[in-house]
Design a protein around this motif. Sequence first.
Motif, PDB file in Angstrom:
ATOM      1  N   SER A   1       0.843  -1.193   0.000  1.00 30.95           N
ATOM      2  CA  SER A   1       0.000   0.000   0.000  1.00 30.95           C
ATOM      3  C   SER A   1       0.879   1.245   0.000  1.00 30.95           C
ATOM      4  O   SER A   1       2.022   1.214   0.463  1.00 30.95           O
ATOM      5  CB  SER A   1      -0.924   0.006   1.220  1.00 30.95           C
ATOM      6  OG  SER A   1      -0.160   0.047   2.418  1.00 30.95           O
ATOM      7  N   LEU A   2       0.354   2.335  -0.526  1.00 30.86           N
ATOM      8  CA  LEU A   2       1.132   3.562  -0.616  1.00 30.86           C
ATOM      9  C   LEU A   2       1.496   4.119   0.754  1.00 30.86           C
ATOM     10  O   LEU A   2       2.545   4.744   0.923  1.00 30.86           O
ATOM     11  CB  LEU A   2       0.345   4.622  -1.404  1.00 30.86           C
ATOM     12  CG  LEU A   2      -0.004   4.277  -2.855  1.00 30.86           C
ATOM     13  CD1 LEU A   2      -0.640   5.485  -3.535  1.00 30.86           C
ATOM     14  CD2 LEU A   2       1.208   3.797  -3.624  1.00 30.86           C
ATOM     15  N   ASP A   3       0.647   3.892   1.743  1.00 31.25           N
ATOM     16  CA  ASP A   3       0.953   4.410   3.072  1.00 31.25           C
ATOM     17  C   ASP A   3       1.917   3.517   3.842  1.00 31.25           C
ATOM     18  O   ASP A   3       2.326   3.846   4.957  1.00 31.25           O
ATOM     19  CB  ASP A   3      -0.329   4.626   3.888  1.00 31.25           C
ATOM     20  CG  ASP A   3      -1.130   3.344   4.070  1.00 31.25           C
ATOM     21  OD1 ASP A   3      -0.699   2.282   3.576  1.00 31.25           O
ATOM     22  OD2 ASP A   3      -2.208   3.406   4.686  1.00 31.25           O
ATOM     23  N   ALA A   4       2.325   2.383   3.224  1.00 28.47           N
ATOM     24  CA  ALA A   4       3.286   1.486   3.871  1.00 28.47           C
ATOM     25  C   ALA A   4       4.665   1.562   3.230  1.00 28.47           C
ATOM     26  O   ALA A   4       5.659   1.161   3.826  1.00 28.47           O
ATOM     27  CB  ALA A   4       2.784   0.039   3.829  1.00 28.47           C
ATOM     28  N   TRP A   5       4.712   2.088   1.994  1.00 25.41           N
ATOM     29  CA  TRP A   5       5.991   2.132   1.281  1.00 25.41           C
ATOM     30  C   TRP A   5       6.694   3.455   1.574  1.00 25.41           C
ATOM     31  O   TRP A   5       6.210   4.519   1.230  1.00 25.41           O
ATOM     32  CB  TRP A   5       5.775   1.995  -0.227  1.00 25.41           C
ATOM     33  CG  TRP A   5       7.072   1.763  -0.962  1.00 25.41           C
ATOM     34  CD1 TRP A   5       7.953   2.707  -1.365  1.00 25.41           C
ATOM     35  CD2 TRP A   5       7.621   0.510  -1.343  1.00 25.41           C
ATOM     36  NE1 TRP A   5       9.036   2.133  -1.983  1.00 25.41           N
ATOM     37  CE2 TRP A   5       8.849   0.780  -1.988  1.00 25.41           C
ATOM     38  CE3 TRP A   5       7.189  -0.817  -1.216  1.00 25.41           C
ATOM     39  CZ2 TRP A   5       9.657  -0.244  -2.492  1.00 25.41           C
ATOM     40  CZ3 TRP A   5       7.993  -1.815  -1.721  1.00 25.41           C
ATOM     41  CH2 TRP A   5       9.213  -1.531  -2.353  1.00 25.41           C
ATOM     42  N   GLU A   6       7.879   3.378   2.186  1.00 31.69           N
ATOM     43  CA  GLU A   6       8.615   4.581   2.557  1.00 31.69           C
ATOM     44  C   GLU A   6       9.771   4.839   1.604  1.00 31.69           C
ATOM     45  O   GLU A   6      10.492   3.922   1.211  1.00 31.69           O
ATOM     46  CB  GLU A   6       9.139   4.469   3.983  1.00 31.69           C
ATOM     47  CG  GLU A   6       9.736   5.760   4.538  1.00 31.69           C
ATOM     48  CD  GLU A   6      10.030   5.675   6.027  1.00 31.69           C
ATOM     49  OE1 GLU A   6       9.211   6.167   6.839  1.00 31.69           O
ATOM     50  OE2 GLU A   6      11.086   5.121   6.373  1.00 31.69           O
ATOM     51  N   LEU A   7       9.952   6.085   1.254  1.00 32.00           N
ATOM     52  CA  LEU A   7      11.027   6.513   0.362  1.00 32.00           C
ATOM     53  C   LEU A   7      11.945   7.462   1.125  1.00 32.00           C
ATOM     54  O   LEU A   7      11.487   8.447   1.704  1.00 32.00           O
ATOM     55  CB  LEU A   7      10.431   7.221  -0.858  1.00 32.00           C
ATOM     56  CG  LEU A   7      11.377   7.609  -1.988  1.00 32.00           C
ATOM     57  CD1 LEU A   7      11.944   6.367  -2.661  1.00 32.00           C
ATOM     58  CD2 LEU A   7      10.637   8.457  -3.019  1.00 32.00           C
ATOM     59  N   HIS A   8      13.237   7.146   1.147  1.00 35.02           N
ATOM     60  CA  HIS A   8      14.208   8.006   1.833  1.00 35.02           C
ATOM     61  C   HIS A   8      14.916   8.878   0.808  1.00 35.02           C
ATOM     62  O   HIS A   8      15.359   8.395  -0.235  1.00 35.02           O
ATOM     63  CB  HIS A   8      15.240   7.176   2.591  1.00 35.02           C
ATOM     64  CG  HIS A   8      16.278   8.008   3.277  1.00 35.02           C
ATOM     65  ND1 HIS A   8      16.025   8.717   4.425  1.00 35.02           N
ATOM     66  CD2 HIS A   8      17.577   8.289   2.943  1.00 35.02           C
ATOM     67  CE1 HIS A   8      17.110   9.371   4.791  1.00 35.02           C
ATOM     68  NE2 HIS A   8      18.067   9.136   3.904  1.00 35.02           N
ATOM     69  N   VAL A   9      15.036  10.162   1.102  1.00 34.25           N
ATOM     70  CA  VAL A   9      15.696  11.121   0.225  1.00 34.25           C
ATOM     71  C   VAL A   9      16.848  11.752   0.985  1.00 34.25           C
ATOM     72  O   VAL A   9      16.667  12.287   2.085  1.00 34.25           O
ATOM     73  CB  VAL A   9      14.713  12.217  -0.249  1.00 34.25           C
ATOM     74  CG1 VAL A   9      15.429  13.233  -1.140  1.00 34.25           C
ATOM     75  CG2 VAL A   9      13.527  11.592  -0.980  1.00 34.25           C
ATOM     76  N   GLY A  10      18.059  11.659   0.404  1.00 32.34           N
ATOM     77  CA  GLY A  10      19.217  12.195   1.105  1.00 32.34           C
ATOM     78  C   GLY A  10      20.366  12.507   0.172  1.00 32.34           C
ATOM     79  O   GLY A  10      20.179  12.712  -1.023  1.00 32.34           O
ATOM     80  N   GLY A  11      21.592  12.540   0.736  1.00 33.44           N
ATOM     81  CA  GLY A  11      22.782  12.888  -0.040  1.00 33.44           C
ATOM     82  C   GLY A  11      23.192  14.313   0.222  1.00 33.44           C
ATOM     83  O   GLY A  11      23.093  14.816   1.351  1.00 33.44           O
ATOM     84  N   ASP A  12      23.627  14.992  -0.842  1.00 34.77           N
ATOM     85  CA  ASP A  12      24.072  16.377  -0.717  1.00 34.77           C
ATOM     86  C   ASP A  12      22.871  17.314  -0.789  1.00 34.77           C
ATOM     87  O   ASP A  12      22.635  18.013  -1.783  1.00 34.77           O
ATOM     88  CB  ASP A  12      25.069  16.699  -1.830  1.00 34.77           C
ATOM     89  CG  ASP A  12      26.335  15.849  -1.717  1.00 34.77           C
ATOM     90  OD1 ASP A  12      26.668  15.433  -0.596  1.00 34.77           O
ATOM     91  OD2 ASP A  12      26.970  15.604  -2.758  1.00 34.77           O
TER      92      ASP A  12
END
Length: 271
Positions: free
Chosen positions: A101-112
């Motif tokens: 489900s969309l509310d279960a899939w987490e996306l991490h955004v990072g780096g510079d």
Amino acid sequence: MEKTVKKVASVTGSLMLLAGMTAPGTAAFADEAVQGEAAESECPVHAGVNVVDASQKADKVFGSFSYTQQAVTSNKTIAKTLGTAAQYLCGSNLIFAESESLDAWELHVGGDVANEFSATLDELAQEEVSSVVMGCSCSGNPADGTATANALVTGVAITSIMDAAELEAGVNTIVFTSADGYEMALPLTYVAQRYSLIVFDVNGAPLADSVGGTNQLWLGSTSARYFARDVTSISFETREVAPPAPGSAAAQDNYANVPNVAVSSASSDNA
């Protein structure tokens, strides 16, 4: 927060956008000379069917063809022609048995970036989603065009993720990492200059109904071999040399073209 659905009207290469499209067009053409040489080797074989060389020689060719940018390929057809191949050709080798489900899939955004964050697909979609008609074609699409499709896709624009992350000066690379560890590194300018989405919906249905998985990177005018699937993290990096752009000589990906499945008819007035 109220969800904003963003529809854009533009056409770039194989990218056909849903909003603002005109009626099907018809184009006439006349070439001074069209020469065709018969193949000396045996005809290629695809799916057990011989592809016949129907080339003909003519001093002049007159005719017309028609097309529509509103055509989309059904999810049933996409699943049959691209779904199985996507497991091996379109990014990650991992296909989930059932879509998350969309509310279960987490996306991490990072780096510079100035603002590193993690968010579910549902949270990102609450901010803004884009719905566009895009082309998906494997770089090895055969002569009969079965490994290509047009679809109405809905997802989160990479540009909106870039804005939220607040990139540092000098960033030139974006890296997508899938759930199984697969990585796809691309030049930031290449991705930013195209309609690039983390797609979670194809033709009004979850991704699992067509190519499989929960989400997939779609890039305008780009071979589907770069469409990384089930992305869990996006990293913005400053490298000494950015990765080669898809389709460039440096990429050595043998990417020639993306046929448009929206061509609906063609005829020749030659006897």
